[in-house]
Motif scaffolding. Structure first.
Motif, PDB file in Angstrom:
ATOM      1  N   LYS A   3       0.483  -0.971  -0.169  1.00  0.00           N
ATOM      2  CA  LYS A   3       0.098  -0.330   0.187  1.00  0.00           C
ATOM      3  C   LYS A   3       0.380   0.955   0.218  1.00  0.00           C
ATOM      4  N   LEU A   4       0.474   2.415  -0.603  1.00  0.00           N
ATOM      5  CA  LEU A   4       0.836   3.348  -0.075  1.00  0.00           C
ATOM      6  C   LEU A   4       0.228   4.562   0.365  1.00  0.00           C
ATOM      7  N   TYR A   5       0.763   4.853   1.349  1.00  0.00           N
ATOM      8  CA  TYR A   5       0.232   5.456   2.925  1.00  0.00           C
ATOM      9  C   TYR A   5       0.613   6.555   2.821  1.00  0.00           C
ATOM     10  N   PHE A   6      -0.202   8.025   3.437  1.00  0.00           N
ATOM     11  CA  PHE A   6       0.775   9.347   3.751  1.00  0.00           C
ATOM     12  C   PHE A   6      -0.122   9.434   4.781  1.00  0.00           C
ATOM     13  N   PHE A  87       7.137  18.204  -0.588  1.00  0.00           N
ATOM     14  CA  PHE A  87       8.199  18.691  -1.812  1.00  0.00           C
ATOM     15  C   PHE A  87       8.087  17.504  -2.485  1.00  0.00           C
ATOM     16  N   LEU A  88       7.587  16.659  -2.751  1.00  0.00           N
ATOM     17  CA  LEU A  88       7.629  15.766  -4.013  1.00  0.00           C
ATOM     18  C   LEU A  88       6.893  16.578  -4.883  1.00  0.00           C
ATOM     19  N   SER A  89       6.851  16.219  -6.400  1.00  0.00           N
ATOM     20  CA  SER A  89       5.794  16.813  -7.246  1.00  0.00           C
ATOM     21  C   SER A  89       5.071  15.554  -7.416  1.00  0.00           C
ATOM     22  N   LYS A  90       4.110  16.325  -8.692  1.00  0.00           N
ATOM     23  CA  LYS A  90       3.099  14.974  -8.523  1.00  0.00           C
ATOM     24  C   LYS A  90       3.274  13.644  -9.640  1.00  0.00           C
ATOM     25  N   GLU A  91       4.867  13.572 -10.824  1.00  0.00           N
ATOM     26  CA  GLU A  91       5.533  13.011 -11.330  1.00  0.00           C
ATOM     27  C   GLU A  91       6.118  11.585 -10.907  1.00  0.00           C
ATOM     28  N   GLN A  92       7.271  12.631  -9.678  1.00  0.00           N
ATOM     29  CA  GLN A  92       7.369  11.643  -8.224  1.00  0.00           C
ATOM     30  C   GLN A  92       6.508  10.690  -7.298  1.00  0.00           C
ATOM     31  N   VAL A  93       5.309  11.008  -6.830  1.00  0.00           N
ATOM     32  CA  VAL A  93       4.509  10.516  -6.458  1.00  0.00           C
ATOM     33  C   VAL A  93       3.299   9.435  -6.558  1.00  0.00           C
ATOM     34  N   ALA A  94       3.412   9.535  -8.785  1.00  0.00           N
ATOM     35  CA  ALA A  94       3.284   8.407  -9.714  1.00  0.00           C
ATOM     36  C   ALA A  94       4.887   7.376  -9.452  1.00  0.00           C
ATOM     37  N   ASN A 104       5.328  -4.494  -5.673  1.00  0.00           N
ATOM     38  CA  ASN A 104       4.826  -4.623  -4.212  1.00  0.00           C
ATOM     39  C   ASN A 104       5.415  -4.818  -3.054  1.00  0.00           C
ATOM     40  N   ILE A 105       5.686  -3.118  -3.005  1.00  0.00           N
ATOM     41  CA  ILE A 105       6.911  -2.407  -2.145  1.00  0.00           C
ATOM     42  C   ILE A 105       6.487  -1.912  -1.279  1.00  0.00           C
ATOM     43  N   PRO A 106       5.243  -1.611  -0.384  1.00  0.00           N
ATOM     44  CA  PRO A 106       5.186  -0.665   0.231  1.00  0.00           C
ATOM     45  C   PRO A 106       5.890   0.953   0.794  1.00  0.00           C
ATOM     46  N   VAL A 107       5.248   1.962   0.582  1.00  0.00           N
ATOM     47  CA  VAL A 107       5.667   2.990   0.395  1.00  0.00           C
ATOM     48  C   VAL A 107       5.185   3.238   1.510  1.00  0.00           C
ATOM     49  N   ILE A 108       5.594   4.264   3.099  1.00  0.00           N
ATOM     50  CA  ILE A 108       4.925   5.388   3.458  1.00  0.00           C
ATOM     51  C   ILE A 108       5.919   6.699   3.761  1.00  0.00           C
ATOM     52  N   ALA A 109       4.975   7.845   2.924  1.00  0.00           N
ATOM     53  CA  ALA A 109       5.795   8.801   3.518  1.00  0.00           C
ATOM     54  C   ALA A 109       5.032   9.509   3.772  1.00  0.00           C
ATOM     55  N   TYR A 110       6.140  10.638   4.591  1.00  0.00           N
ATOM     56  CA  TYR A 110       6.275  11.954   5.761  1.00  0.00           C
ATOM     57  C   TYR A 110       5.729  12.823   5.312  1.00  0.00           C
ATOM     58  N   GLY A 111       4.458  13.297   5.681  1.00  0.00           N
ATOM     59  CA  GLY A 111       4.775  15.436   5.588  1.00  0.00           C
ATOM     60  C   GLY A 111       4.271  16.243   5.928  1.00  0.00           C
ATOM     61  N   LEU A 112       4.219  17.554   5.138  1.00  0.00           N
ATOM     62  CA  LEU A 112       2.988  18.313   5.636  1.00  0.00           C
ATOM     63  C   LEU A 112       1.772  17.834   4.249  1.00  0.00           C
ATOM     64  N   ARG A 113       0.418  18.716   4.994  1.00  0.00           N
ATOM     65  CA  ARG A 113      -0.611  18.487   4.161  1.00  0.00           C
ATOM     66  C   ARG A 113      -0.660  20.058   3.817  1.00  0.00           C
ATOM     67  N   ALA A 130      -4.092   9.784  -4.064  1.00  0.00           N
ATOM     68  CA  ALA A 130      -3.820   8.635  -4.327  1.00  0.00           C
ATOM     69  C   ALA A 130      -3.495   7.397  -3.382  1.00  0.00           C
ATOM     70  N   ALA A 131      -2.847   8.371  -2.385  1.00  0.00           N
ATOM     71  CA  ALA A 131      -2.563   7.429  -1.004  1.00  0.00           C
ATOM     72  C   ALA A 131      -3.878   6.279  -0.973  1.00  0.00           C
ATOM     73  N   ASP A 132      -3.527   4.587  -0.720  1.00  0.00           N
ATOM     74  CA  ASP A 132      -4.679   3.564   0.404  1.00  0.00           C
ATOM     75  C   ASP A 132      -5.020   4.397   1.543  1.00  0.00           C
ATOM     76  N   THR A 133      -3.891   4.024   2.008  1.00  0.00           N
ATOM     77  CA  THR A 133      -4.612   5.409   4.071  1.00  0.00           C
ATOM     78  C   THR A 133      -3.475   6.639   4.096  1.00  0.00           C
ATOM     79  N   ILE A 134      -4.974   6.911   4.850  1.00  0.00           N
ATOM     80  CA  ILE A 134      -4.625   8.298   4.908  1.00  0.00           C
ATOM     81  C   ILE A 134      -4.318   8.471   6.499  1.00  0.00           C
ATOM     82  N   GLU A 135      -2.799   8.500   7.150  1.00  0.00           N
ATOM     83  CA  GLU A 135      -3.260   9.232   8.365  1.00  0.00           C
ATOM     84  C   GLU A 135      -3.005  10.167   8.894  1.00  0.00           C
ATOM     85  N   GLU A 136      -2.802  10.756   9.990  1.00  0.00           N
ATOM     86  CA  GLU A 136      -2.684  12.408  10.811  1.00  0.00           C
ATOM     87  C   GLU A 136      -2.317  12.132  11.906  1.00  0.00           C
TER      88      GLU A 136
END
Length: 192
Positions: A3-6, A87-94, A104-113, A130-136
């Protein structure tokens, strides 16, 4: 299935310490966590994830030249952790989406909203979409006991509400605030 987590929070909510904690947990189990951070955040030197409580770890730098998909194919990590994901671009998130969906590698991204004016950053906007899971990751307002949801920029201890979207800084430049305190400080600055 990966999954992609933000995981987002205001300044001073503990995002970087969380990145370091998760990396440590993977490594303690003999697993490989690939740690990435933005080239934009150079407060403590480029390529470092540093928590305000003093913990730090070197990280690979995400810039326009880095092909994260190829990096993931080569490194074969158990997980990818991204600090300062706003600070990622849309292309980097893609690219992160390809890593999750195709490799099939999980990605956990942390940042400011959002920035100090309440506007979404490009990377945060793409991750929210795009994230599968969004957590505050929560913290308390600098001025009261409510949950902080805004980042207030300060100069010489006084709130400011204009300027470039990106200004790298820590406690000397930003404080986490609730919406009510943000609005109150903004109104006071307009009436001054």
């Amino acid at each position: 299935m990966a999954k992609l987590y933000f995981r987002y929070g205001t300044m001073n909510s503990g995002k970087s310490i969380e990145v370091l904690r998760v990396a440590h947990n993977y490594e303690e189990q003999g697993k490989k966590a690939l740690l990435l951070t933005s080239v934009v955040d150079d407060r403590f030197g480029v390529g470092k994830v540093v928590s305000r409580i003093g913990m730090q770890k070197n990280a690979l730098v995400v810039d326009d030249k880095l092909d994260m998909v190829e990096l993931a194919k080569t490194e074969q990590p158990n997980c990818i952790l991204v600090d300062e994901a706003q600070f990622l671009s849309k292309e980097q998130v893609a690219q992160l989406i390809v890593i999750v969906d195709d490799l099939n590698i999980p990605v956990i991204a942390y940042g400011l909203r959002a920035d100090f004016m309440g506007q979404l950053f490009e990377g945060s906007n793409a991750l929210i979409a795009a994230a599968d899971t969004i957590e505050e990751i929560k913290t308390v307002c600098w001025y009261c006991d409510k949950k902080a949801i805004m980042n207030m920029r300060c100069k010489d201890g006084e709130p400011i509400f204009h300027g470039e979207q990106i200004q790298i800084g820590g406690n000397e430049s930003y404080v986490p605030v609730c919406r009510k305190c943000y609005a109150s400080k903004r109104k006071s600055s307009l009436n001054a």
